[in-house]
Motif scaffolding. Structure first.
Motif, PDB file in Angstrom:
ATOM      1  N   ALA A   1      15.778  -4.859  23.277  1.00  0.00           N
ATOM      2  CA  ALA A   1      15.309  -5.036  21.899  1.00  0.00           C
ATOM      3  C   ALA A   1      13.897  -5.607  21.910  1.00  0.00           C
ATOM      4  O   ALA A   1      13.638  -6.615  22.575  1.00  0.00           O
ATOM      5  N   ILE A   2      12.993  -4.940  21.202  1.00  0.00           N
ATOM      6  CA  ILE A   2      11.638  -5.463  21.014  1.00  0.00           C
ATOM      7  C   ILE A   2      11.476  -5.811  19.537  1.00  0.00           C
ATOM      8  O   ILE A   2      11.588  -4.941  18.668  1.00  0.00           O
ATOM      9  N   SER A   3      11.238  -7.097  19.267  1.00  0.00           N
ATOM     10  CA  SER A   3      11.091  -7.577  17.889  1.00  0.00           C
ATOM     11  C   SER A   3       9.650  -7.977  17.634  1.00  0.00           C
ATOM     12  O   SER A   3       8.968  -8.500  18.527  1.00  0.00           O
ATOM     13  N   PHE A   4       9.188  -7.757  16.393  1.00  0.00           N
ATOM     14  CA  PHE A   4       7.788  -8.026  16.077  1.00  0.00           C
ATOM     15  C   PHE A   4       7.656  -8.341  14.586  1.00  0.00           C
ATOM     16  O   PHE A   4       8.569  -8.060  13.791  1.00  0.00           O
ATOM     17  N   PRO A   5       6.538  -8.916  14.180  1.00  0.00           N
ATOM     18  CA  PRO A   5       6.383  -9.385  12.796  1.00  0.00           C
ATOM     19  C   PRO A   5       6.015  -8.274  11.819  1.00  0.00           C
ATOM     20  O   PRO A   5       5.770  -7.131  12.205  1.00  0.00           O
ATOM     21  N   ILE A   6       5.975  -8.652  10.569  1.00  0.00           N
ATOM     22  CA  ILE A   6       5.450  -7.772   9.529  1.00  0.00           C
ATOM     23  C   ILE A   6       3.949  -7.581   9.754  1.00  0.00           C
ATOM     24  O   ILE A   6       3.231  -8.506  10.142  1.00  0.00           O
ATOM     25  N   ILE A   7       3.477  -6.357   9.528  1.00  0.00           N
ATOM     26  CA  ILE A   7       2.045  -6.056   9.622  1.00  0.00           C
ATOM     27  C   ILE A   7       1.600  -5.644   8.225  1.00  0.00           C
ATOM     28  O   ILE A   7       1.875  -4.525   7.779  1.00  0.00           O
ATOM     29  N   ASP A   8       0.966  -6.560   7.532  1.00  0.00           N
ATOM     30  CA  ASP A   8       0.644  -6.353   6.114  1.00  0.00           C
ATOM     31  C   ASP A   8      -0.092  -5.038   5.889  1.00  0.00           C
ATOM     32  O   ASP A   8      -1.094  -4.735   6.549  1.00  0.00           O
ATOM     33  N   GLY A   9       0.459  -4.254   4.959  1.00  0.00           N
ATOM     34  CA  GLY A   9      -0.157  -2.992   4.596  1.00  0.00           C
ATOM     35  C   GLY A   9       0.232  -1.830   5.493  1.00  0.00           C
ATOM     36  O   GLY A   9      -0.055  -0.674   5.171  1.00  0.00           O
ATOM     37  N   TRP A  10       0.910  -2.138   6.597  1.00  0.00           N
ATOM     38  CA  TRP A  10       1.296  -1.086   7.545  1.00  0.00           C
ATOM     39  C   TRP A  10       2.807  -1.033   7.741  1.00  0.00           C
ATOM     40  O   TRP A  10       3.404   0.036   7.638  1.00  0.00           O
TER      41      TRP A  10
ATOM     42  N   PRO B   1       9.276   0.285   2.044  1.00  0.00           N
ATOM     43  CA  PRO B   1       8.235   1.258   1.649  1.00  0.00           C
ATOM     44  C   PRO B   1       8.252   2.469   2.569  1.00  0.00           C
ATOM     45  O   PRO B   1       8.506   2.354   3.771  1.00  0.00           O
ATOM     46  N   ASP B   2       7.976   3.628   2.019  1.00  0.00           N
ATOM     47  CA  ASP B   2       8.030   4.861   2.803  1.00  0.00           C
ATOM     48  C   ASP B   2       7.104   4.803   4.011  1.00  0.00           C
ATOM     49  O   ASP B   2       7.447   5.288   5.087  1.00  0.00           O
ATOM     50  N   TYR B   3       5.909   4.232   3.840  1.00  0.00           N
ATOM     51  CA  TYR B   3       4.977   4.191   4.967  1.00  0.00           C
ATOM     52  C   TYR B   3       5.519   3.311   6.102  1.00  0.00           C
ATOM     53  O   TYR B   3       5.237   3.541   7.270  1.00  0.00           O
ATOM     54  N   SER B   4       6.318   2.297   5.744  1.00  0.00           N
ATOM     55  CA  SER B   4       6.936   1.458   6.771  1.00  0.00           C
ATOM     56  C   SER B   4       8.010   2.231   7.525  1.00  0.00           C
ATOM     57  O   SER B   4       8.130   2.115   8.751  1.00  0.00           O
ATOM     58  N   LYS B   5       8.789   3.014   6.792  1.00  0.00           N
ATOM     59  CA  LYS B   5       9.813   3.839   7.438  1.00  0.00           C
ATOM     60  C   LYS B   5       9.185   4.826   8.414  1.00  0.00           C
ATOM     61  O   LYS B   5       9.659   4.996   9.536  1.00  0.00           O
TER      62      LYS B   5
ATOM     63  N   THR C   1       8.456  -4.290  -2.571  1.00  0.00           N
ATOM     64  CA  THR C   1       8.630  -3.173  -3.496  1.00  0.00           C
ATOM     65  C   THR C   1       9.482  -3.549  -4.698  1.00  0.00           C
ATOM     66  O   THR C   1       9.632  -2.757  -5.614  1.00  0.00           O
ATOM     67  N   GLY C   2      10.096  -4.746  -4.658  1.00  0.00           N
ATOM     68  CA  GLY C   2      10.894  -5.188  -5.780  1.00  0.00           C
ATOM     69  C   GLY C   2      12.291  -4.601  -5.804  1.00  0.00           C
ATOM     70  O   GLY C   2      13.020  -4.788  -6.773  1.00  0.00           O
ATOM     71  N   ASP C   3      12.701  -3.885  -4.786  1.00  0.00           N
ATOM     72  CA  ASP C   3      14.057  -3.360  -4.727  1.00  0.00           C
ATOM     73  C   ASP C   3      14.546  -3.458  -3.286  1.00  0.00           C
ATOM     74  O   ASP C   3      13.986  -4.174  -2.466  1.00  0.00           O
TER      75      ASP C   3
END
Length: 433
Positions: A200-209, A222-226, A216-218
């Motif tokens: 398992a390789i874990s990593f942080p959120i990359i803002d905007g990517w 986000p599609d770009y994250s997927k 997204t409020g739900d």
């Protein structure tokens, strides 16, 4: 009159250059599942192997043998010779090695594999998987039978074995199909939770990517994250496939309210079949034991007994450790390749080796998460695809899983839930799931 090996080779070349298929007997249809319940893994493995064997047999109908005793030469190496060499409109390049004695059939199979490798070196771009190897031999040696089953199943080689027979001057080549006991052994060991190495390789959120769902409020990433997470998984899976690993790879992200509390909410999970799992073969008081066929344990014991005494104690442990290192290094390198960037910035990540059963039953890791597309490689992909074919070929009135499957099969090929459920049903930790 009994032919010698050379006479038999000359006979095939002189009289059956374009009709060797006329000598083949014993071809049968692959096994078919008649029950209403889930087909066992051993059945699917047998079906995969027999379909491959029959595909090669069908291609031999268009085989034209164009050379005998074909010399293969490399600068500085000794010359070897291919008994018979040909080409098929259906199967392509075909190598035939002939041995009438069980004492030499093991050598013949080894030579076949070496010949295939030689052609890969002189025709860059082809692989051994697209070269058809035909072994004509008694198939009386268990080592050869084991090797044949291993090559066509686990190593994805295109090979067929024909047993030569001569009765009152009539020559036939009888098709060899591995006994169903071979597939049962695979079933008993292949998909056991204890066979699985998980990286398992874990990593942080990359803002905007790569963002989390709260942005997204739900409850949707986000599609770009997927797209980003699936691309990383796919890239690692391709490299594992190229390396000959049998694996599943998927990305997971914790739900937003949990993800914002964690430093590394994104994880790429890589699950690989470990051929050196300790439960299969271990050493205790210089004796090899484990949940494997006695014959295989005896062969490992024979190797162990010939090792230098100071290298024996941790031999099998070192094989498993090296395998772990190979997988971890492959995964890490592909992961890092995905995050090269123009400003040379970097971020922290962490790598771990969680227990597969523990991971599957963890609420935080497997339930309160967005689990994205699964990418399969090697034998796991073959097994899964065979099951998909089985389910979508069923008659409508027998389709008791129809409410749980997508209308079209393409929706099952990457979607996490169908793959997860089907592999679990096939035995991927079935007892513990």
């Amino acid at each position: 009159m009994q032919f010698t090996e050379n006479e038999f080779r000359d006979y095939l070349f002189n009289h059956h250059k374009e009709s060797i298929s006329e000598l083949i007997v014993g071809r049968r249809e692959p096994v078919s599942w008649q029950g209403d319940e889930f087909p066992p893994l051993s059945f699917l493995l047998q079906q995969i192997a027999e379909q491959k064997i029959n595909k090669i047999l069908d291609g031999l109908e268009s085989l034209v043998i164009i050379a005998q005793e074909l010399r293969l030469e490399k600068t500085g190496d000794s010359t070897t010779r291919v008994d018979l060499f040909g080409n098929s409109e259906t199967n392509g390049l075909t190598i035939i090695e002939l041995k009438k004695s069980k004492q030499t059939e093991r050598q013949a199979y080894t030579e076949l594999l070496a010949y295939a490798n030689h052609f890969c070196s002189i025709f860059p771009g082809i692989t051994e998987g697209v070269i058809n190897s035909v072994l004509i031999a008694p198939m009386e040696t268990r080592t050869v039978r084991d090797a044949f089953a291993q090559e066509i199943l686990a190593n994805d080689k295109f090979a067929v074995a024909l047993i030569p027979k001569q009765d009152e001057g009539k020559i036939t080549l009888s098709v060899y199909y591995p006994d169903k006991s071979y597939y049962q052994w695979f079933q008993n060991n292949l998909l056991d939770d204890r066979s699985m190495l998980t990286v398992a390789i874990s990593f942080p959120i990359i803002d905007g990517w790569i963002d989390i769902d709260q942005e997204t409020g739900d409850r949707n990433i986000p599609d770009y994250s997927k797209v980003a997470l699936n691309t990383i998984s796919n890239t690692i899976s391709y490299q594992l496939e190229a390396g000959g690993y049998h694996s599943l790879v998927y990305a997971s992200q914790n739900w937003g309210e949990i993800a914002k509390l964690l430093p590394y909410p994104n994880t790429i999970y890589v699950v690989v079949i470990n051929p050196f799992a300790s439960f299969r073969s271990g050493i205790n008081n210089q004796k090899v034991s484990g949940e494997s066929a006695l014959g295989r344990l005896a062969e490992i014991q024979e190797i162990y007994d010939q090792l230098d005494e100071d290298k024996r104690e941790f031999w099998i442990e070192s094989l498993e450790s090296n395998f772990h290192d190979f997988v971890i290094r492959t995964v890490r390198e592909e992961f890092e390749r995905c995050f090269r960037n123009t400003d040379q910035s970097s971020f922290q990540s962490e790598i771990s080796i969680p227990d597969w059963y523990g991971l599957k039953t963890s609420m935080i890791d497997s339930v309160f998460t967005h689990n994205l597309d699964i990418y399969l490689s090697g034998l796991l992909r073959k097994i899964y695809m065979s099951y998909v074919d089985y389910m979508y070929n069923k008659k409508e009135d027998d389709f008791y899983y129809s409410d749980d499957l997508p209308k079209y099969s393409y929706d099952t090929l990457r979607d996490f839930l169908p793959v997860w459920e089907i592999l679990r049903g096939l035995g991927l930790g079935k007892e513990n799931a």
